[in-house]
Design an enzyme around this catalytic site. Structure first.
Site, PDB file in Angstrom:
ATOM      1  N   ASP A   1       0.834  -1.206   0.000  1.00  0.00           N
ATOM      2  CA  ASP A   1       0.000   0.000   0.000  1.00  0.00           C
ATOM      3  C   ASP A   1       0.871   1.259   0.000  1.00  0.00           C
ATOM      4  OD1 ASP A   1      -2.452   1.290  -0.002  1.00  0.00           O
ATOM      5  OD2 ASP A   1      -3.251   0.101   1.668  1.00  0.00           O
TER       6      ASP A   1
ATOM      7  N   GLY B   1      -3.702   4.278  -8.380  1.00  0.00           N
ATOM      8  CA  GLY B   1      -3.662   4.974  -9.664  1.00  0.00           C
ATOM      9  C   GLY B   1      -3.196   6.417  -9.551  1.00  0.00           C
TER      10      GLY B   1
ATOM     11  N   ASN C   1      -0.187   7.645  -9.313  1.00  0.00           N
ATOM     12  CA  ASN C   1       1.066   7.961 -10.023  1.00  0.00           C
ATOM     13  C   ASN C   1       1.139   7.275 -11.387  1.00  0.00           C
ATOM     14  OD1 ASN C   1       2.690   9.288  -7.586  1.00  0.00           O
ATOM     15  ND2 ASN C   1       1.666   7.460  -6.806  1.00  0.00           N
TER      16      ASN C   1
ATOM     17  N   ASP D   1     -10.469   3.098  -3.466  1.00  0.00           N
ATOM     18  CA  ASP D   1     -11.098   1.868  -2.965  1.00  0.00           C
ATOM     19  C   ASP D   1     -12.533   1.684  -3.487  1.00  0.00           C
ATOM     20  OD1 ASP D   1      -8.760   1.688  -1.570  1.00  0.00           O
ATOM     21  OD2 ASP D   1      -9.695   1.562   0.407  1.00  0.00           O
TER      22      ASP D   1
HETATM   23  C1  GLA Z   1      -6.103   1.085   1.524  1.00  0.00           C
HETATM   24  C2  GLA Z   1      -6.215   0.056   0.397  1.00  0.00           C
HETATM   25  C3  GLA Z   1      -7.290  -0.950   0.759  1.00  0.00           C
HETATM   26  C4  GLA Z   1      -6.930  -1.632   2.081  1.00  0.00           C
HETATM   27  C5  GLA Z   1      -6.743  -0.594   3.171  1.00  0.00           C
HETATM   28  C6  GLA Z   1      -6.169  -1.219   4.455  1.00  0.00           C
HETATM   29  O1  GLA Z   1      -7.250   1.854   1.618  1.00  0.00           O
HETATM   30  O2  GLA Z   1      -6.518   0.686  -0.828  1.00  0.00           O
HETATM   31  O3  GLA Z   1      -7.444  -1.905  -0.276  1.00  0.00           O
HETATM   32  O4  GLA Z   1      -5.754  -2.383   1.897  1.00  0.00           O
HETATM   33  O5  GLA Z   1      -5.847   0.433   2.764  1.00  0.00           O
HETATM   34  O6  GLA Z   1      -5.950  -0.289   5.459  1.00  0.00           O
END
Ligand code: GLA
Length: 413
Positions: A170, A205, A207, A225
């Site tokens: 992440d 997305g 960068n 998300d």
């Molecule tokens: C971000 C990611 C998610 C998930 C959360 C976990 O928002 O995009 O898919 O992994 O972190 O904290």
């Protein structure tokens, strides 16, 4: 394998290595070392020749993860037929980690994972599955757990020791860092372990990963998300659709994990969500409780004909071929056997009539067979009105829904 076949399927990095080795052999006097290099390049495994499939804890369980859930989910993947349908990665998302020890090693939550990650990975592997974890390139993850900033090699070594096969990485708290540089450094740390580990790039997305992520990771998120609602799904479909040229064997656009079965959408909407992920050659990572699936949820996630579209070895991401502009679209994904997967998508709140002509989906003129991949029915040469499919196919598409078909030129005399 012929060089031509390799060139069609190899990811850019492997291809570059192969070409370099071929040039070496062609230009210099042949010797064992150079031939060995060429062989190694040819044998280099492509980690994700088709879009990865599996399960991830985040959409349904958030931070509420523990080893009981993971073991029960591994059992469910095996018992429901999900594993055999292709869902092989079982991934624990954020919140499995709590701290670092005196040597900087990442520590799994001892209350939730008392048996430790190695034993859990062994259990998952014992079910014929692969095991995945989550980290972040900042000092803290999105949920505030310890991230991997400053600990790439230590973390990669831990994953390799535990038997991790997939790592989602992440981008929270990474302000000021350069994404291509950091993800490449993390890939290199994974490589130094000598273990094959899929790298799932998750910088939403921000960068433009479709321009640099091939060869760094095997999948890269293209959007923010997903939410368990129709607005989110249609927004993501649109955002992800623009990057089709970047997808192919070894590297995939990732429009985020599935919400099928989480309760926020109708069956019609979930079928559309799943169909569009398949036609976009997206990773199929289930995000629902696999221990308690309704028959309808199973009929979606386990629809082999739709999974085949997603997993087709040609590895082309389907794209919009007709956009009616009022919420009706026709999508086409060419498949390895010469047939075309075609999705008729209706994002409006009322039924729509949509059609496609063969010339719009690169099909030769003449009769074609049409199979409905949700009805599991050959519509064949005749419709119920007696017309032959010799030039176009027309269909009624339900509100917030999809009709997904596979169209093959009819070779029968
Ligand atoms: C971000 C990611 C998610 C998930 C959360 C976990 O928002 O995009 O898919 O992994 O972190 O904290």
């Amino acid at each position: 394998m012929r060089i031509g076949a390799i060139i069609k399927t190899a990811p850019a990095a492997a291809l570059a290595a192969l070409l370099a080795a071929a040039v070496l052999i062609a230009c210099g006097p042949g010797n064992a070392r150079k031939e060995a290099a060429a062989e190694k390049a040819v044998a280099e495994p492509v980690l994700a020749p088709t879009p990865p499939m599996g399960f991830n804890t985040w959409n349904k369980f958030g931070c509420n993860v523990d080893e009981k859930l993971i073991r029960e989910t591994a059992d469910a993947l095996a018992e429901t037929g999900m594993r055999d349908a292709g869902y092989k990665y079982l991934v624990i998302d954020d919140c499995w980690q709590v701290s670092r020890d005196a040597d900087g090693r990442i520590v799994a939550d001892p209350a939730r994972f008392p048996g430790g990650m190695k034993a859990l990975a062994d259990y998952v592997h014992g079910k014929g599955l692969l095991f995945g974890l989550y980290t972040d390139l900042g000092p803290k993850t999105c949920a505030g757990r310890p991230g991997s900033a400053g600990f790439h090699d230590i973390d990669a070594a831990a994953y390799a020791k535990w038997g991790v096969d997939y790592i989602k990485v992440d981008w929270c708290n990474a302000d000021g860092l350069d994404a291509p540089t950091e993800y490449t450094k993390f890939r290199d740390a994974l490589r130094r372990t000598g273990r094959s580990i899929v790298l799932s790039i998750c910088e939403w997305g921000r960068n433009d990963p479709w321009t640099w992520a091939r060869g760094v990771g095997q999948l890269w998120r293209t959007t923010a998300d997903i939410g368990d609602n129709w607005e989110s799904v249609t927004w993501i479909i649109d955002a992800n659709s623009h990057h089709y040229a970047a997808a192919g064997p070894g590297g995939w656009n990732d429009p985020d994990m599935l919400e099928v079965g989480n309760g926020g959408m109708t069956g019609e909407e979930y079928r559309a969500h799943f169909s569009l992920w398949a036609i976009m050659a997206a990773p199929l990572i289930a995000g629902n409780d696999l221990r308690a699936m309704t028959e309808e949820t199973k009929s979606i996630l386990l629809n082999r004909e739709v999974i085949e579209v997603d997993q087709d070895p040609l590895g082309v991401q389907g794209r919009v071929v007709i956009d009616r502009g009022y919420g009706g679209q026709v999508w086409m994904k060419p498949l390895a056997d010469g047939s075309k997967a075609v999705a008729f998508l209706n994002t409006t709140g009322r039924e729509l009539d949509l059609y496609v002509r063969w010339s719009q989906i690169d099909l030769p003129a003449g009769p074609a067979r049409v199979r409905d991949l949700w009805a599991h029915k050959d519509l064949d040469v005749h419709t119920d009105t007696g017309k032959t499919f010799d030039e176009r196919f027309e269909v009624k598409v339900p509100a917030h829904g999809v009709v997904l078909v596979r169209i093959r030129p009819d070779q029968t005399p």
